[in-house]
Write a protein that holds these residues in place. Structure first.
Motif, PDB file in Angstrom:
ATOM      1  N   LEU A   1      72.840  42.583 131.615  1.00 24.93           N
ATOM      2  CA  LEU A   1      74.884  41.824 131.580  1.00 24.93           C
ATOM      3  C   LEU A   1      75.586  42.510 132.609  1.00 24.93           C
ATOM      4  O   LEU A   1      75.390  43.889 132.179  1.00 24.93           O
ATOM      5  N   THR A   2      76.236  42.510 133.093  1.00 26.73           N
ATOM      6  CA  THR A   2      77.439  43.083 133.144  1.00 26.73           C
ATOM      7  C   THR A   2      78.917  42.108 133.377  1.00 26.73           C
ATOM      8  O   THR A   2      78.657  41.578 132.919  1.00 26.73           O
ATOM      9  N   VAL A   3      79.761  43.252 132.728  1.00 24.88           N
ATOM     10  CA  VAL A   3      80.810  42.312 131.638  1.00 24.88           C
ATOM     11  C   VAL A   3      82.067  42.014 133.616  1.00 24.88           C
ATOM     12  O   VAL A   3      82.093  43.154 133.751  1.00 24.88           O
ATOM     13  N   VAL A   4      82.316  41.107 133.273  1.00 25.04           N
ATOM     14  CA  VAL A   4      83.319  40.447 134.251  1.00 25.04           C
ATOM     15  C   VAL A   4      84.123  40.249 133.649  1.00 25.04           C
ATOM     16  O   VAL A   4      85.305  40.490 134.385  1.00 25.04           O
ATOM     17  N   ASP A   5      84.467  40.454 132.510  1.00 24.75           N
ATOM     18  CA  ASP A   5      86.149  39.705 131.730  1.00 24.75           C
ATOM     19  C   ASP A   5      85.964  40.340 130.651  1.00 24.75           C
ATOM     20  O   ASP A   5      84.763  39.972 129.734  1.00 24.75           O
ATOM     21  N   VAL A   6      87.141  40.776 129.773  1.00 20.30           N
ATOM     22  CA  VAL A   6      87.316  41.032 127.935  1.00 20.30           C
ATOM     23  C   VAL A   6      88.088  40.433 127.766  1.00 20.30           C
ATOM     24  O   VAL A   6      89.242  40.147 128.622  1.00 20.30           O
ATOM     25  N   ASP A   7      87.782  40.110 126.664  1.00 20.97           N
ATOM     26  CA  ASP A   7      88.242  39.291 125.918  1.00 20.97           C
ATOM     27  C   ASP A   7      89.250  37.988 125.911  1.00 20.97           C
ATOM     28  O   ASP A   7      90.679  37.832 127.241  1.00 20.97           O
ATOM     29  N   PRO A   8      88.684  37.381 127.040  1.00 22.79           N
ATOM     30  CA  PRO A   8      88.901  35.942 128.192  1.00 22.79           C
ATOM     31  C   PRO A   8      89.872  35.116 127.347  1.00 22.79           C
ATOM     32  O   PRO A   8      89.447  35.224 126.217  1.00 22.79           O
ATOM     33  N   LEU A   9      90.714  33.950 127.396  1.00 19.66           N
ATOM     34  CA  LEU A   9      91.200  32.841 127.150  1.00 19.66           C
ATOM     35  C   LEU A   9      90.790  32.203 126.434  1.00 19.66           C
ATOM     36  O   LEU A   9      88.979  31.335 127.592  1.00 19.66           O
ATOM     37  N   PRO A  10      90.390  31.454 125.989  1.00 19.03           N
ATOM     38  CA  PRO A  10      89.464  30.446 125.196  1.00 19.03           C
ATOM     39  C   PRO A  10      89.960  28.939 125.498  1.00 19.03           C
ATOM     40  O   PRO A  10      90.768  28.798 126.640  1.00 19.03           O
ATOM     41  N   PRO A  11      88.303  28.491 126.084  1.00 25.87           N
ATOM     42  CA  PRO A  11      88.143  27.003 126.877  1.00 25.87           C
ATOM     43  C   PRO A  11      89.101  26.100 125.652  1.00 25.87           C
ATOM     44  O   PRO A  11      89.187  26.037 125.145  1.00 25.87           O
ATOM     45  N   ARG A  12      89.797  25.292 126.219  1.00 26.71           N
ATOM     46  CA  ARG A  12      90.427  24.218 126.179  1.00 26.71           C
ATOM     47  C   ARG A  12      90.274  22.793 126.064  1.00 26.71           C
ATOM     48  O   ARG A  12      90.793  22.008 125.371  1.00 26.71           O
ATOM     49  N   ARG A  13      89.934  22.589 127.452  1.00 28.13           N
ATOM     50  CA  ARG A  13      89.701  21.473 127.842  1.00 28.13           C
ATOM     51  C   ARG A  13      87.921  21.463 127.442  1.00 28.13           C
ATOM     52  O   ARG A  13      87.162  22.101 128.083  1.00 28.13           O
ATOM     53  N   ARG A  14      87.963  19.666 128.353  1.00 30.88           N
ATOM     54  CA  ARG A  14      87.084  19.947 128.656  1.00 30.88           C
ATOM     55  C   ARG A  14      86.153  20.181 129.948  1.00 30.88           C
ATOM     56  O   ARG A  14      86.958  20.534 130.990  1.00 30.88           O
ATOM     57  N   GLY A  15      84.823  20.351 129.927  1.00 29.57           N
ATOM     58  CA  GLY A  15      84.378  21.275 131.656  1.00 29.57           C
ATOM     59  C   GLY A  15      84.846  22.590 131.402  1.00 29.57           C
ATOM     60  O   GLY A  15      84.710  23.304 133.050  1.00 29.57           O
ATOM     61  N   ALA A  16      85.549  23.368 130.702  1.00 24.89           N
ATOM     62  CA  ALA A  16      86.585  24.456 131.174  1.00 24.89           C
ATOM     63  C   ALA A  16      84.722  25.367 131.556  1.00 24.89           C
ATOM     64  O   ALA A  16      85.163  26.712 132.007  1.00 24.89           O
ATOM     65  N   ALA A  17      84.035  25.825 130.877  1.00 21.52           N
ATOM     66  CA  ALA A  17      82.965  26.708 130.582  1.00 21.52           C
ATOM     67  C   ALA A  17      82.346  26.227 132.292  1.00 21.52           C
ATOM     68  O   ALA A  17      81.963  27.398 132.669  1.00 21.52           O
TER      69      ALA A  17
END
Length: 615
Positions: A347-363
């Motif tokens: 694994l390589t960390v690309v972001d820390v404490d990212p915002l939670p997904p809020r809409r369908r398809g956000a992932a």
């Protein structure tokens, strides 16, 4: 020059015996290890190479049951001494250790063929060829040193190879922030708590104030003393094995897998986005099995091993939710392991404490963002709309190349345009609904922007970390300036707004009457008949057209000065009655007028009934 190397290899291939032969120190310190001839915990030993370079070994267990301990030993090391027994050859655990080395991004080291006294030359050559082939398949081309720790054969060549390795290893940064993953913790009578670890970068000094994080608990501690290679030091630089005597902590807080780091130099978080690469462990897993991580796995970072929830974001990316916070920099390398079937992912960390997904398809959209061409700093700015340099520093990131500096913050240009349009729309709507208003207060204008929680302070229900200044005041001023709005007396308004509008005629009529009789202020009913209520009178006063003595008693702006000329001509001190007669007005107007003059310091009370002009 100091360097730390980790051993790796199958159980009973002679790792500890090799370390003992090189250092004259026994890395196995537990009674159970000595009785069973098996390394269980991490072992440590050190020596000086012919060049004068100091080198320390982290001796890791070879048995599969202790793979978590093995990973904690490999994690902080930049190079590996990979051990394969010439008599037994490549084994399953050799493949698993090689997978861990590859997953951690270790790309240099030495391949040591041990126990050569137990293998004939043909067998040793075959093992050497097989081991080199496995290493090459993992992207490692290492020099090979056949040795016998029992007879001493090849040890001088190995020392020379280690000297060459140390010389080509990258120099660590002694000025970097400290992050020491603790692999041992114990108490010394009269001294207190001691933790040990491998210092890969930065410098530790006695008296340093550091943060100790263990599980969900975090506190400031002070370095009471330092030891490296059994000698006391005032300062220890990288790369070194170090023992740190701490003040202000409890023994249970400084457990193994705790971490000691420079305060404010890392971002503490339980959620990280990672780039995920499956690693072939040689245990027969299919490509599809290696590509799909489990929902629950173990994350290995430094000496920590944490149960972790895995949410796939898309091809090659995942969001990890840990059981407790850890200190992170973007770019950190870690390992994800499935303890059930022993699969591994790098694994390589690309972001820390990212915002939670809020809409369908956000992932899926998030995976596309992570796979784009933006740098980590620009990617983070784009996803969060704004970021503070303090947070970027904690993440080990430079300033973004895109974005606009607003006050102390970096703000995404697209977000600025959207917020600017929104502020203009809502200020115009405010003026339409309140034509006499002097504008929207700055704080209210900030709320009209509906900023997300991560850009608002805790006082406004947001989550901006303590100590970071709020974005809102500078943002509103920046947006207003860009949109052609005006900020006056702490209020945002349109440049063409704030006049009297429909009340202009009525105010002009009051002015006409007061010019004819300066102290004959219109009655409340007269004002109401003209359509002048509290809002209209306040607007007239703000524009300097009238002076309000009370809510509904108004004079011309020069009325108080005219009154002073009349009052100065009276015998001093004067009474309310004489003042009323001199001004030709009623008690209704005279009382608030005199109070107004008192407040300005133009007149003063002599007693409860008399006043005099201040000269």
């Amino acid at each position: 020059m100091k360097r730390v190397l980790a051993t790796a290899g199958h159980v009973d291939h002679g790792k500890s015996t090799l370390v003992r032969a090189l250092t004259d120190r026994d890395p196995d310190r537990l009674g159970e290890e000595k009785s069973r001839g098996l390394t269980i915990e991490l072992g440590f030993a050190w020596t000086q190479l012919p060049s004068g370079a100091d080198i320390a070994f982290v001796d890791v267990p070879g048995h599969q049951r202790f793979i978590a301990t093995t990973l904690s030993g490999l994690g902080p090391s930049a190079a590996v001494v990979f051990v394969v027994g010439a008599d037994q050859g490549w084994q399953a655990q050799s493949s698993e250790h090689l997978a861990a080395v590859r997953a951690l991004g270790i790309r240099d080291g030495v391949l040591v063929l041990t126990r050569c006294d137990l293998a004939d030359p043909a067998r040793a050559d075959a093992v050497r060829e097989e081991a080199s082939r496995h290493l090459a398949g993992a992207g490692l081309s290492l020099p090979v040193c056949p040795v016998s720790a029992v007879t001493g054969e090849g040890l001088d060549d190995l020392r020379a190879a280690l000297d060459d390795l140390v010389a080509r290893m990258p120099a660590p940064d002694p000025q970097a922030p400290v992050r020491l993953w603790c692999d041992r913790s114990f108490t010394i009578s009269g001294a207190g708590t001691v933790v040990t670890g491998t210092l890969g970068a930065g410098t530790l000094r006695t008296g340093d104030h550091l943060t100790l994080l263990s599980g969900e608990r975090s506190r400031e501690v002070v370095v009471r003393g330092l030891q490296s290679e059994d000698l006391p030091h005032d300062a220890v630089g990288p790369v070194s094995r170090v023992a740190v005597n701490l003040r202000r902590t409890e023994t249970d807080l400084a457990a193994r897998s705790s971490v000691l780091f420079t305060p404010g130099a890392y971002a503490e978080a339980q959620v990280v986005d990672v780039a995920l690469e499956p690693v072939d462990t040689g245990l027969g897993h299919s490509r599809q099995e290696r590509a799909t991580p489990p929902v629950e796995a173990i994350l290995h970072v430094g000496t920590a091993a944490q149960p972790t929830h895995v949410r796939p974001l898309g091809s090659g990316y995942a969001r990890l939710t840990l059981s407790t916070p850890l200190p992170w920099h973007v770019g950190d390398r870690t390992i994800l392991r499935d303890p059930g079937d022993r699969r591994l992912w790098s694994l390589t960390v690309v972001d820390v404490d990212p915002l939670p997904p809020r809409r369908r398809g956000a992932a899926g959209r998030r995976a596309q963002e992570l796979d784009g061409a933006d740098s980590p700093a620009d990617l983070r700015l784009r996803s969060r709309a704004a970021d503070h340099p303090t947070v970027l520093t904690q993440l080990g990131l430079p300033a973004p190349t895109s974005g606009v500096r607003v006050g102390q913050w970096w703000v995404d240009e697209a977000a600025l345009n959207d917020w600017g349009d929104l502020l203009t729309e809502r200020v115009r709507a405010h003026h339409q609904a309140n034509p006499l208003s002097q504008g929207v207060p700055l704080a209210e204008a900030g709320r009209l922007l509906d900023l997300p929680d991560h850009l608002r302070t805790s006082d406004d229900g947001g989550t901006v970390p303590h100590g970071i200044p709020p974005l809102t005041p500078d943002l509103v001023r920046h947006l207003a300036d860009a949109a052609g709005l005006v900020v006056t007396d702490g209020r945002v308004h349109a440049a063409d707004a704030g006049g009297l509008g429909a009340a202009e005629t009525a105010v002009a009529e009051v002015e006409r009457r007061l010019r004819a009789a300066p102290f004959d202020a219109p009655e409340r009913d007269d004002l109401a008949a003209l359509g002048l209520g509290a809002a209209e009178l306040a607007a007239a006063a703000r524009l300097g057209r009238l002076v309000r003595l009370t809510d509904d008693i108004v004079l011309l702006p020069d009325g108080p000065a005219r009154a002073m000329r009349e009052l100065a001509a009276l015998e001093q001190p004067f009474t309310l009655s004489s003042a009323r007669q001199a001004l030709g007005t009623t008690r209704r107007v005279a009382v608030p007028l005199l109070e107004h003059l008192d407040a300005r310091g133009w007149t003063r009370r002599v007693d409860g009934q008399l006043r005099q002009v201040v000269r």
